[in-house]
Design an enzyme around this catalytic site. Structure first.
Site, PDB file in Angstrom:
ATOM      1  N   ASP A 117      -1.320   1.223  -3.896  1.00  0.00           N
ATOM      2  CA  ASP A 117      -2.241   0.236  -4.466  1.00  0.00           C
ATOM      3  C   ASP A 117      -3.569   0.865  -4.878  1.00  0.00           C
ATOM      4  OD1 ASP A 117      -2.958   0.598  -1.805  1.00  0.00           O
ATOM      5  OD2 ASP A 117      -3.719  -1.434  -1.574  1.00  0.00           O
ATOM      6  N   SER A 141       0.810  -1.223   0.000  1.00  0.00           N
ATOM      7  CA  SER A 141       0.000   0.000   0.000  1.00  0.00           C
ATOM      8  C   SER A 141       0.845   1.276   0.000  1.00  0.00           C
ATOM      9  CB  SER A 141      -0.968  -0.043   1.175  1.00  0.00           C
ATOM     10  OG  SER A 141      -1.819   1.070   1.168  1.00  0.00           O
ATOM     11  N   ASP A 159      -6.078   2.319  -3.582  1.00  0.00           N
ATOM     12  CA  ASP A 159      -7.395   2.228  -2.938  1.00  0.00           C
ATOM     13  C   ASP A 159      -7.773   3.556  -2.288  1.00  0.00           C
ATOM     14  OD1 ASP A 159      -5.502   1.923  -0.926  1.00  0.00           O
ATOM     15  OD2 ASP A 159      -6.515   0.252   0.070  1.00  0.00           O
TER      16      ASP A 159
HETATM   17 MG    MG Z   1      -3.677   1.418   0.047  1.00  0.00          MG
END
Ligand code: MG
Length: 460
Positions: free
Chosen positions: A245, A100, A247
């Site tokens: 990542d 992440s 998100d």
């Molecule tokens: Mg993330």
């Protein structure tokens, strides 16, 4: 509590420095443990752009196939895309090789459950048990499974994203957008989505490079300073910056100001509540009063959870809520999927800008003003439980919430949140007030009181 027993999995999967803690050997054994747990595939498997992604992916795939799980290798993909594909391809589960927002030398393994949502802690403990006992169930030779490649998923994923948006309305505005995917997998989805929404898209740090040469993978006002300058100098309507990542999304307005995650969540919540009167908005206890006040003013219902994305996803599913969000730029849009999705949150902001005809800075200016202060205090490790137990007694506020640590609200709208770190012997003290100095004063006050308790316990 289950959190305490986990030895491998942290808040967001297993993380470590590549080839130090996060090795091919570890990944193979995790693959074997997961395959034993899932008892058959298929399992969707993707990676972000980090170094070691292919190595760890192949090791995990070896373990999974050895235990009789078919693997669908979806290639480089944002975490939310893999989460979508777990359901889309009717998988038993999924794995993303990602760390992440962590620094470049880290990598990790994140597990997704069959419903496309993060693996819950109780299942992580089951997998850890298999891992530590090495009670792997190798498949008989005829049932060792295979890895198939599926990298043609982008159109399906984009179609699903767009099915929840007023595409024609956004298209009419022809927004100028700058995307900064931090040289990682956000570059594979967000620019394409925004182009299909009629935007004129440019990227910075847009090529895939696991060394993260452009900026650190965590999007903050510091790491986005140069990106914000580019937004300002190129007269961009919206800047979108993802973490490693993709998100999460942090936004930059047309003046080059980096917007807080709480502010963008409040803007999305306001637009959402106008379309869904009285609906619930799920957010962790650490969120700003900006979010709570906007949700309240719009007639919505604020639902608080402990800190951590899994709590938001699970609460949303439990109460059938359609919107959730965190201060780090994570937005959960239930009709698409009840997990964070950086591309979706960018589209939601554009939709609101199109609906209202307002710029991002105008939307921010309409929000209530609160200022946050973050502090911490070290404590002797042996006092952890004692302090947690005694925390409520330091309250001098009007209302106390003990969902996760202790949150104390004061009459002037300010609050303090005191919670132990999951990884270090420190208490984090978050405070918020109507001015920066009020927030700081509140933090100092609670720091003194906590210090008092520590000294008292030490002298016993
Ligand atoms: Mg993330």
């Amino acid at each position: 509590m289950s959190e305490k027993k986990r030895r491998l999995f942290g808040t967001n999967g297993i993380r470590g420095k590549l080839n130090v803690d996060m090795t091919a050997d570890l990944a193979l054994h995790i693959g074997l443990a997961l395959g034993t747990y899932f008892e058959g595939g298929p399992i969707a498997l993707g990676t972000d752009a980090r170094m070691g992604g292919p190595m760890l992916k192949q090791a995990v795939a070896s373990g999974l196939t050895a235990t009789g799980c078919a693997v669908i290798d979806v290639g480089l993909a944002p975490t939310p895309a893999v989460e979508f594909l777990v359901k889309h391809y009717a998988c038993r589960g999924g794995v993303v090789i990602t760390a992440s927002h962590n620094p470049p030398e880290f990598n990790g393994i994140k597990v997704i459950d069959g419903d496309g949502v993060e693996f819950p802690p109780e299942k992580e403990i089951e997998v850890e048990e298999i891992f530590f006992k090495q009670s792997f169930k190798l498949a008989p030779w005829q049932r060792v499974d295979t890895v198939s490649q599926r990298t043609d998923w982008l159109d399906d994923y984009l179609r699903n994203l767009k099915s929840h948006l007023k595409v024609d309305l956004i298209k009419q505005k022809k927004f100028k957008v700058l995307v900064d995917p931090a040289n990682s997998v956000g570059s594979l989805v967000t620019p394409r989505l925004l182009q299909e929404l009629g935007c004129k898209v440019r990227t910075v740090n847009g090529h895939i490079d696991g060394n993260f040469p452009g900026r650190a993978p965590e999007p903050t006002s510091e790491t986005l300073r140069e990106t914000a300058e580019v937004c300002k100098s190129t007269k961009t309507d919206l800047g979108v910056a993802h973490d490693g990542d993709a998100d999460r999304s942090i936004f930059i307005d047309e003046k080059g100001e980096v917007i807080l995650g709480d502010q963008s969540l409040a803007i999305i919540a306001k637009g959402f509540l106008q379309r869904n009167p009285g609906a619930a908005v799920v957010t962790p206890i650490s969120s700003s009063s900006i979010v709570g006040e906007v949700v309240g003013n719009c007639g919505g219902k604020l639902v608080l959870t402990p800190v951590g994305s899994i709590h938001i996803s699970r609460k949303m599913m439990q109460i059938k809520a359609k919107l959730g969000g965190e201060e780090n730029g994570g937005v959960f849009y239930g009709p698409h999927q009840p997990v964070r999705d950086g591309a979706m949150s960018a589209a939601l902001i554009l939709e609101i800008m199109a609906e209202t005809g307002k710029s991002l800075s105008q939307l921010v200016a309409e929000l209530p003003k609160y200022y946050m202060h973050k502090d911490k205090i070290h404590y002797p490790t042996h006092l952890k439980e004692k302090l947690l137990h005694r925390l409520p007694e330091i309250s001098q506020g009007t209302r106390v919430e003990t969902l996760d640590g202790v949150k104390i609200w004061h009459e002037d709208g300010g609050w303090a949140l005191i919670r132990p770190s999951g990884t270090e012997p420190i208490y984090r003290i978050f405070t918020e007030g109507k001015s920066p100095s009020a927030a700081q004063a509140l933090a100092e006050k609670y720091k003194r009181r906590l210090m008092g308790i520590i000294q008292e316990e030490e002298s016993r």
